[in-house]
Design an enzyme around this catalytic site. Structure first.
Site, short mmCIF file in Angstrom:
data_model
loop_
_atom_site.label_atom_id
_atom_site.label_comp_id
_atom_site.label_asym_id
_atom_site.label_seq_id
_atom_site.Cartn_x
_atom_site.Cartn_y
_atom_site.Cartn_z
N PRO A 9 -45.90 -36.41 -17.86
CA PRO A 9 -45.55 -37.56 -17.03
C PRO A 9 -46.74 -38.39 -16.57
CG PRO A 9 -45.27 -35.51 -15.82
CD PRO A 9 -45.48 -35.13 -17.26
N ASN A 10 -46.52 -39.68 -16.61
CA ASN A 10 -47.46 -40.71 -16.12
C ASN A 10 -48.68 -40.91 -17.04
OD1 ASN A 10 -45.96 -41.23 -13.66
ND2 ASN A 10 -46.61 -39.21 -13.02
N ARG A 17 -53.36 -46.58 -14.80
CA ARG A 17 -53.15 -45.68 -13.67
C ARG A 17 -54.50 -45.17 -13.12
NH1 ARG A 17 -51.50 -39.40 -14.76
NH2 ARG A 17 -51.13 -38.88 -12.59
N TYR A 22 -58.94 -41.55 -14.05
CA TYR A 22 -58.55 -41.29 -15.44
C TYR A 22 -59.20 -42.22 -16.46
CZ TYR A 22 -54.98 -38.47 -13.10
OH TYR A 22 -54.35 -37.53 -12.33
N ASN A 71 -51.32 -31.67 -22.24
CA ASN A 71 -51.60 -32.12 -20.89
C ASN A 71 -50.26 -32.35 -20.23
OD1 ASN A 71 -52.32 -33.30 -18.49
ND2 ASN A 71 -53.80 -34.74 -19.38
N ALA A 74 -48.41 -33.57 -13.96
CA ALA A 74 -48.03 -32.91 -12.71
C ALA A 74 -47.12 -31.70 -12.94
CB ALA A 74 -47.36 -33.90 -11.77
N HIS A 77 -48.34 -28.07 -12.43
CA HIS A 77 -48.40 -27.40 -11.13
C HIS A 77 -47.04 -26.89 -10.65
CE1 HIS A 77 -52.25 -29.32 -11.41
NE2 HIS A 77 -51.71 -30.52 -11.35
N ASP A 84 -42.57 -20.74 -19.70
CA ASP A 84 -41.71 -19.93 -20.56
C ASP A 84 -41.66 -20.49 -21.98
OD1 ASP A 84 -41.17 -18.28 -18.44
OD2 ASP A 84 -39.16 -19.04 -18.06
N GLU A 95 -54.29 -25.87 -22.82
CA GLU A 95 -54.00 -26.74 -21.67
C GLU A 95 -55.19 -27.65 -21.44
OE1 GLU A 95 -53.34 -24.49 -18.07
OE2 GLU A 95 -53.55 -26.27 -16.79
N HIS A 97 -56.81 -31.11 -19.10
CA HIS A 97 -56.71 -32.11 -18.05
C HIS A 97 -57.90 -33.05 -18.17
CE1 HIS A 97 -53.41 -29.98 -16.28
NE2 HIS A 97 -54.11 -28.86 -16.45
N ILE A 98 -57.64 -34.29 -17.92
CA ILE A 98 -58.70 -35.31 -17.97
C ILE A 98 -59.63 -35.12 -16.77
CG2 ILE A 98 -59.10 -37.81 -17.82
CD1 ILE A 98 -56.24 -38.06 -19.17
N SER A 99 -59.02 -34.94 -15.61
CA SER A 99 -59.81 -34.78 -14.38
C SER A 99 -60.08 -33.30 -14.12
CB SER A 99 -59.03 -35.39 -13.20
OG SER A 99 -57.83 -34.67 -12.99
N ARG A 104 -60.03 -31.65 -6.86
CA ARG A 104 -59.09 -32.60 -6.25
C ARG A 104 -58.21 -31.88 -5.20
NH1 ARG A 104 -56.21 -35.77 -10.91
NH2 ARG A 104 -55.62 -37.08 -9.13
N ARG A 108 -53.23 -29.29 -6.73
CA ARG A 108 -53.55 -29.33 -8.17
C ARG A 108 -54.34 -28.10 -8.62
NH1 ARG A 108 -52.30 -34.72 -9.44
NH2 ARG A 108 -52.64 -36.07 -7.67
C1 DQA Z 1 -53.85 -34.38 -15.00
C2 DQA Z 1 -54.04 -33.72 -13.63
C3 DQA Z 1 -52.71 -33.53 -12.92
O1 DQA Z 1 -52.92 -32.94 -11.65
C4 DQA Z 1 -52.03 -34.86 -12.71
O2 DQA Z 1 -50.77 -34.67 -12.13
C5 DQA Z 1 -51.94 -35.66 -13.97
C6 DQA Z 1 -53.08 -35.68 -14.88
C7 DQA Z 1 -55.20 -34.68 -15.68
O3 DQA Z 1 -55.18 -34.90 -16.90
O4 DQA Z 1 -56.24 -34.73 -15.03
O5 DQA Z 1 -50.96 -36.34 -14.21
O6 DQA Z 1 -53.13 -33.48 -15.83
#
Ligand code: DQA
Length: 139
Positions: A9-10, A17, A22, A71, A74, A77, A84, A95, A97-99, A104, A108
């Site tokens: 998502p997002n 964003r 990001y 990725n 959210a 979390h 599963d 897995e 994550h960009i950040s 943070r 998270r």
């Molecule tokens: C994220 C980190 C997550 O906490 C956040 O909800 C995202 C992006 C990252 O790539 O840093 O949507 O997965």
């Protein structure tokens, strides 16, 4: 080699964003860079804002792809269902994550999916995806 990237998502709004977190680039632009970097790897890309669609994609590719870069945004979390699904498939999942989620907000800091994944790469900006593919190539 076939690698599936799955963004949650997002992440369709990368470049728009929260650019201070990001970055300024879209994922589609970065995907071109990735494909040029790994000409020998077939890289497929899927993004959804819907948890069930991410699970369906994991089921769809999780017995045929050589690696999955996930990725989960959210849902990382919150989602026992994603945990599963990762456990249910055969393809190794990294897995990403960009950040650096640990630098943070506290909510998270917990990942529901890390324990089901082969490994985790985070905090390197978009380059986290390249590092994940490098890791999958070495398996
Ligand atoms: C994220 C980190 C997550 O906490 C956040 O909800 C995202 C992006 C990252 O790539 O840093 O949507 O997965």
């Amino acid at each position: 080699m076939k690698i599936q990237i799955i963004n949650g998502p997002n992440l369709n709004l990368l470049g728009i964003r929260e650019p201070s977190v990001y970055g300024n680039g879209s994922f589609e632009d970065y995907l071109e860079v990735l494909r040029e970097h790994f000409p020998e790897v077939e890289i497929d890309y899927f993004q959804s804002n819907v948890e069930g669609e991410l699970i369906n994609k994991l089921h769809e590719v999780g017995f045929s792809a050589d690696g999955i870069v996930l990725n989960a945004g959210a849902y990382t979390h919150t989602s026992v269902a994603l945990h599963d699904a990762i456990r249910a498939i055969q393809t190794p999942v990294v897995e990403v994550h960009i950040s650096n989620v640990h630098a943070r907000e506290e909510f998270r800091h917990k990942s529901m999916i890390s324990a089901a994944c082969k490994g985790v790469i985070l905090g390197f900006g978009m380059d986290s995806y390249r590092l994940a593919i490098e890791a999958l190539k070495e398996l």
